[in-house]
Design a protein around this motif. Structure first.
Motif, short mmCIF file in Angstrom:
data_model
loop_
_atom_site.label_atom_id
_atom_site.label_comp_id
_atom_site.label_asym_id
_atom_site.label_seq_id
_atom_site.Cartn_x
_atom_site.Cartn_y
_atom_site.Cartn_z
N ILE A 70 40.98 0.71 7.26
CA ILE A 70 41.01 0.02 8.55
C ILE A 70 41.08 -1.46 8.21
N PHE A 71 42.09 -2.13 8.74
CA PHE A 71 42.27 -3.54 8.41
C PHE A 71 42.94 -4.27 9.56
N GLU A 72 42.90 -5.59 9.50
CA GLU A 72 43.50 -6.42 10.53
C GLU A 72 44.85 -6.92 10.05
N ARG A 73 45.81 -6.95 10.97
CA ARG A 73 47.16 -7.43 10.66
C ARG A 73 47.59 -8.42 11.74
N GLU A 74 48.34 -9.43 11.34
CA GLU A 74 48.89 -10.38 12.31
C GLU A 74 50.41 -10.23 12.31
N SER A 75 50.97 -10.17 13.52
CA SER A 75 52.42 -10.04 13.65
C SER A 75 52.86 -10.75 14.92
N ALA A 76 53.83 -11.62 14.78
CA ALA A 76 54.41 -12.37 15.90
C ALA A 76 53.33 -13.08 16.73
N GLY A 77 52.35 -13.65 16.06
CA GLY A 77 51.31 -14.40 16.75
C GLY A 77 50.22 -13.54 17.39
N GLU A 78 50.31 -12.22 17.28
CA GLU A 78 49.29 -11.31 17.83
C GLU A 78 48.50 -10.70 16.69
N ARG A 79 47.23 -10.38 16.96
CA ARG A 79 46.38 -9.72 15.97
C ARG A 79 46.26 -8.24 16.33
N TYR A 80 46.20 -7.39 15.31
CA TYR A 80 46.10 -5.96 15.50
C TYR A 80 45.08 -5.38 14.53
N LEU A 81 44.35 -4.34 14.98
CA LEU A 81 43.49 -3.59 14.10
C LEU A 81 44.24 -2.30 13.76
N VAL A 82 44.45 -2.07 12.47
CA VAL A 82 45.28 -0.95 12.01
C VAL A 82 44.38 0.11 11.39
N PHE A 83 44.56 1.36 11.83
CA PHE A 83 43.85 2.52 11.29
C PHE A 83 44.88 3.33 10.51
N LYS A 84 44.74 3.39 9.20
CA LYS A 84 45.77 4.00 8.35
C LYS A 84 45.25 5.28 7.69
N THR A 85 46.06 6.35 7.82
CA THR A 85 45.81 7.61 7.14
C THR A 85 47.12 8.03 6.50
N GLY A 86 47.17 8.01 5.18
CA GLY A 86 48.42 8.34 4.48
C GLY A 86 49.51 7.36 4.90
N GLU A 87 50.61 7.90 5.41
CA GLU A 87 51.73 7.06 5.87
C GLU A 87 51.62 6.71 7.35
N HIS A 88 50.69 7.36 8.06
CA HIS A 88 50.55 7.15 9.51
C HIS A 88 49.62 5.97 9.80
N GLU A 89 50.03 5.14 10.77
CA GLU A 89 49.22 4.01 11.22
C GLU A 89 49.04 4.07 12.73
N GLU A 90 47.81 3.90 13.18
CA GLU A 90 47.53 3.73 14.60
C GLU A 90 47.12 2.28 14.76
N VAL A 91 47.70 1.60 15.76
CA VAL A 91 47.50 0.16 15.90
C VAL A 91 46.91 -0.15 17.27
N TRP A 92 45.84 -0.92 17.27
CA TRP A 92 45.21 -1.41 18.50
C TRP A 92 45.32 -2.92 18.52
N ARG A 93 45.66 -3.49 19.66
CA ARG A 93 45.80 -4.94 19.79
C ARG A 93 44.42 -5.58 19.90
N VAL A 94 44.23 -6.69 19.22
CA VAL A 94 42.98 -7.45 19.28
C VAL A 94 43.12 -8.46 20.42
N VAL A 95 42.36 -8.28 21.48
CA VAL A 95 42.38 -9.21 22.61
C VAL A 95 41.57 -10.45 22.25
N ASP A 96 40.35 -10.23 21.76
CA ASP A 96 39.50 -11.29 21.24
C ASP A 96 38.54 -10.64 20.24
N ASP A 97 37.59 -11.39 19.72
CA ASP A 97 36.71 -10.88 18.67
C ASP A 97 35.78 -9.76 19.14
N ARG A 98 35.69 -9.51 20.44
CA ARG A 98 34.84 -8.44 20.98
C ARG A 98 35.62 -7.37 21.72
#
Length: 115
Positions: A70-98
């Motif tokens: 589970i890690f954070e990624r930044e793309s096109a000025g947006e932050r995302y929390l990425v949940f990775k299992t094997g080759e599959h990724e589920e991505v949730w957008r980070v609205v703010d720190d909470r």
């Protein structure tokens, strides 16, 4: 030689804190919503569930789902929390720190960290 040992001992904690992890561990409450007023009233019935995000898992209703990473990624000025299992990724957008947002269709789910 003593200087080298001292430097190694000082470097070890720094390396350990830099390894892995994310800043979103904690207990969250889900709140569903929609831009469509008709769907919004239905979506509100779905919210209110609590879940726990750990260093490499999500736990809800006593069921734990483990991830390789589970890690954070930044793309096109947006932050995302990425949940990775094997080759599959589920991505949730980070609205703010909470707050995380899952979904971008008719109904979205906001996850708000509890104090």
């Amino acid at each position: 030689m003593q200087l080298l040992k001292t430097l190694c001992l000082l470097a070890l904690p720094v390396l350990l804190t830099a390894c892995g992890g994310h800043d979103f561990e904690g207990v969250y409450e889900s709140r569903a919503g929609s831009d469509n007023d008709a769907l919004n009233s239905i979506a509100e019935l779905v919210g209110g569930e609590k879940l726990v995000i750990g260093p490499d898992y999500i736990e809800t209703q006593g069921k734990r789902t483990e991830f390789d990473d589970i890690f954070e990624r930044e793309s096109a000025g947006e932050r995302y929390l990425v949940f990775k299992t094997g080759e599959h990724e589920e991505v949730w957008r980070v609205v703010d720190d909470r707050t995380l947002m899952k979904g971008a269709g008719l109904v979205n789910i906001k996850l708000i960290r509890l104090p």
